[in-house]
Design a protein around this motif. Structure first.
Motif, PDB file in Angstrom:
ATOM      1  N   GLU A   1       7.878  -1.573   8.528  1.00  0.00           N
ATOM      2  CA  GLU A   1       7.787  -2.077   9.889  1.00  0.00           C
ATOM      3  C   GLU A   1       7.724  -1.008  10.970  1.00  0.00           C
ATOM      4  O   GLU A   1       7.166  -1.237  12.046  1.00  0.00           O
ATOM      5  CB  GLU A   1       8.978  -2.998  10.190  1.00  0.00           C
TER       6      GLU A   1
ATOM      7  N   ARG B   1       1.937   2.069   4.530  1.00  0.00           N
ATOM      8  CA  ARG B   1       1.566   2.031   5.948  1.00  0.00           C
ATOM      9  C   ARG B   1       1.606   0.640   6.555  1.00  0.00           C
ATOM     10  O   ARG B   1       2.134   0.442   7.661  1.00  0.00           O
ATOM     11  CB  ARG B   1       0.162   2.641   6.121  1.00  0.00           C
ATOM     12  N   GLU B   2       1.063  -0.341   5.875  1.00  0.00           N
ATOM     13  CA  GLU B   2       0.978  -1.690   6.442  1.00  0.00           C
ATOM     14  C   GLU B   2       2.170  -2.566   6.066  1.00  0.00           C
ATOM     15  O   GLU B   2       2.249  -3.714   6.533  1.00  0.00           O
ATOM     16  CB  GLU B   2      -0.325  -2.363   5.986  1.00  0.00           C
ATOM     17  N   THR B   3       3.073  -2.033   5.264  1.00  0.00           N
ATOM     18  CA  THR B   3       4.202  -2.848   4.800  1.00  0.00           C
ATOM     19  C   THR B   3       5.504  -2.496   5.510  1.00  0.00           C
ATOM     20  O   THR B   3       6.278  -3.390   5.866  1.00  0.00           O
ATOM     21  CB  THR B   3       4.396  -2.680   3.278  1.00  0.00           C
TER      22      THR B   3
ATOM     23  N   LYS C   1      11.089  -5.241  -0.472  1.00  0.00           N
ATOM     24  CA  LYS C   1       9.656  -5.218  -0.163  1.00  0.00           C
ATOM     25  C   LYS C   1       8.887  -4.225  -1.049  1.00  0.00           C
ATOM     26  O   LYS C   1       7.675  -4.360  -1.238  1.00  0.00           O
ATOM     27  CB  LYS C   1       9.438  -4.836   1.306  1.00  0.00           C
TER      28      LYS C   1
ATOM     29  N   ARG D   1       2.399   5.778  12.729  1.00  0.00           N
ATOM     30  CA  ARG D   1       1.750   5.242  11.519  1.00  0.00           C
ATOM     31  C   ARG D   1       0.714   6.194  10.914  1.00  0.00           C
ATOM     32  O   ARG D   1      -0.143   5.771  10.130  1.00  0.00           O
ATOM     33  CB  ARG D   1       1.113   3.867  11.784  1.00  0.00           C
TER      34      ARG D   1
ATOM     35  N   LEU E   1      -1.394   5.000   2.175  1.00  0.00           N
ATOM     36  CA  LEU E   1      -2.358   4.072   2.757  1.00  0.00           C
ATOM     37  C   LEU E   1      -2.334   2.710   2.065  1.00  0.00           C
ATOM     38  O   LEU E   1      -2.463   1.669   2.724  1.00  0.00           O
ATOM     39  CB  LEU E   1      -3.767   4.680   2.679  1.00  0.00           C
ATOM     40  N   ASP E   2      -2.158   2.700   0.750  1.00  0.00           N
ATOM     41  CA  ASP E   2      -2.230   1.445  -0.005  1.00  0.00           C
ATOM     42  C   ASP E   2      -0.926   0.667  -0.028  1.00  0.00           C
ATOM     43  O   ASP E   2      -0.949  -0.578  -0.030  1.00  0.00           O
ATOM     44  CB  ASP E   2      -2.650   1.737  -1.451  1.00  0.00           C
ATOM     45  N   LYS E   3       0.212   1.372  -0.056  1.00  0.00           N
ATOM     46  CA  LYS E   3       1.483   0.698  -0.319  1.00  0.00           C
ATOM     47  C   LYS E   3       2.486   0.717   0.838  1.00  0.00           C
ATOM     48  O   LYS E   3       3.337  -0.168   0.924  1.00  0.00           O
ATOM     49  CB  LYS E   3       2.158   1.329  -1.548  1.00  0.00           C
TER      50      LYS E   3
ATOM     51  N   GLU F   1       6.991   2.555  13.165  1.00  0.00           N
ATOM     52  CA  GLU F   1       5.851   3.412  13.458  1.00  0.00           C
ATOM     53  C   GLU F   1       6.168   4.875  13.177  1.00  0.00           C
ATOM     54  O   GLU F   1       5.282   5.651  12.822  1.00  0.00           O
ATOM     55  CB  GLU F   1       5.421   3.246  14.921  1.00  0.00           C
TER      56      GLU F   1
END
Length: 336
Positions: free
Chosen positions: A233, A229-231, A17, A192, A225-227, A235
């Protein structure tokens, strides 16, 4: 901590990923026979027989006058006491050799979670750099810290149902000789939110970091934040990064929150408190004075196990290590 958290921090799970923002890595599933070899501590220390004739240590140089001492006469009762044959893993060795070549000729190796950092002393360069399968086997076989991966990865899990993962993997990561240890950092994420950043190499004081601290914090926060946090899985977790001279951030590793993961310049209690305090933000800690240096785990060479007399393989090994040290002292980077 749950087993899922530990599993998601295995390099074969997260690397696909984050391949584009990480260090170039090639991963091989290990045969169970090689795992058993790493765990075997009953017999003599044997490196695998190399099918490509690439040995990690120099062969012993025998004195011709001593050759008789190594010969067994026909019919002697000593025949039953011949040393065991070394293991061989030809298929794995050839795959590893090809991977090392494609990664530029030098790599550092790790298993699912850990690298054999405690066995760097046995390398002629004093680092984890490897250029052959034999050198990789030497570091892995000499490491005590890898026992965590092999036997104890789930010991801290509240839902423990496994004693080990179903499969083990060997990750070969491209070796960059110019990397500077002071530019690696561990980041702590709770719910997160990035709550802490610590200098990764805490056994040294690097004055230049004092001037760069604010800029480093900014690029790490942007990277998170860009790479990340949202990728990723989970917390709650930690991740390690390396910041290059041109302020590019490279992802190095993930680890679970708590348990066997080192909090470095923090304590886990401090990190939990940072998260609990509303509006606290991220706290960035570096070694700011020479007196604040924290001793690291330094593994000394176990001399009791060495034949380091004149003509021995270890005699040559130590000569090579001394030559490497002198080369580094004379290099331009060292100011020589």
């Amino acid at each position: 901590m749950k087993q899922e958290e530990v599993n998601l921090c295995q390099i074969q799970e997260w690397y696909p990923k984050f391949k584009s923002v990480s260090i170039k890595t090639l991963i091989h599933e290990l045969p169970e026979s090689f795992v058993e070899y790493l765990l075997d501590d009953h017999g003599p220390f044997l490196l695998p027989a190399s099918v490509t004739n690439e040995d990690a240590l120099p062969n012993r140089i025998h004195n011709p006058e001593e050759e008789e001492d190594y010969q067994v006469s026909e019919g002697s009762g000593d025949e039953a006491e011949l040393p065991p044959s070394p293991p061989s893993f030809p298929e794995l060795e050839l795959k590893v050799k090809e991977s090392i070549k494609s990664l530029g000729g030098a790599v550092f190796a790790k298993l699912n979670w850990s690298a054999p950092k405690d066995s760097a002393w046995i390398s002629t360069t004093g680092t984890l750099q490897c250029t052959s399968f034999s050198e990789i086997a030497l570091l892995l076989r000499s490491s005590d810290s890898l026992i965590h991966d092999l036997c104890h990865a789930y010991d801290s899990c509240c839902d423990k149902s496994l004693s080990r993962p179903p499969n083990f993997y060997l990750a070969l990561r491209k070796w960059y000789p110019s990397l500077r240890p002071e530019m690696e950092f561990r980041c702590f994420v709770r719910d997160r939110l990035l709550v802490g950043i610590s200098q990764r190499e805490v056994t040294g004081f690097y004055p230049a970091l004092l001037e760069k601290k604010r800029g480093i914090e900014a690029v790490i926060m942007e990277f998170f934040l860009d790479k990340v946090r949202e990728t990723f899985e989970l917390e709650n977790y930690t991740f390690d990064v390396y910041v290059t001279t041109d302020d590019q951030v490279k992802l190095v590793d993930f680890n679970p929150w708590g348990a066997f993961t080192l909090p470095l310049l923090f304590t886990w209690e401090e990190l939990e408190q940072n998260f609990a305090e509303e509006g606290h933000g991220v706290e960035f800690r570096i070694v700011e004075t020479q007196s604040a240096v924290r001793p690291g785990l330094k593994t000394a060479v176990p001399y009791d196990y060495l034949d380091y007399g004149p003509g021995s393989g270890w005699d040559q090994f130590l000569r090579n290590a001394d030559q490497e040290l002198q080369r580094q002292i004379r290099s331009p980077e060292a100011g020589g």
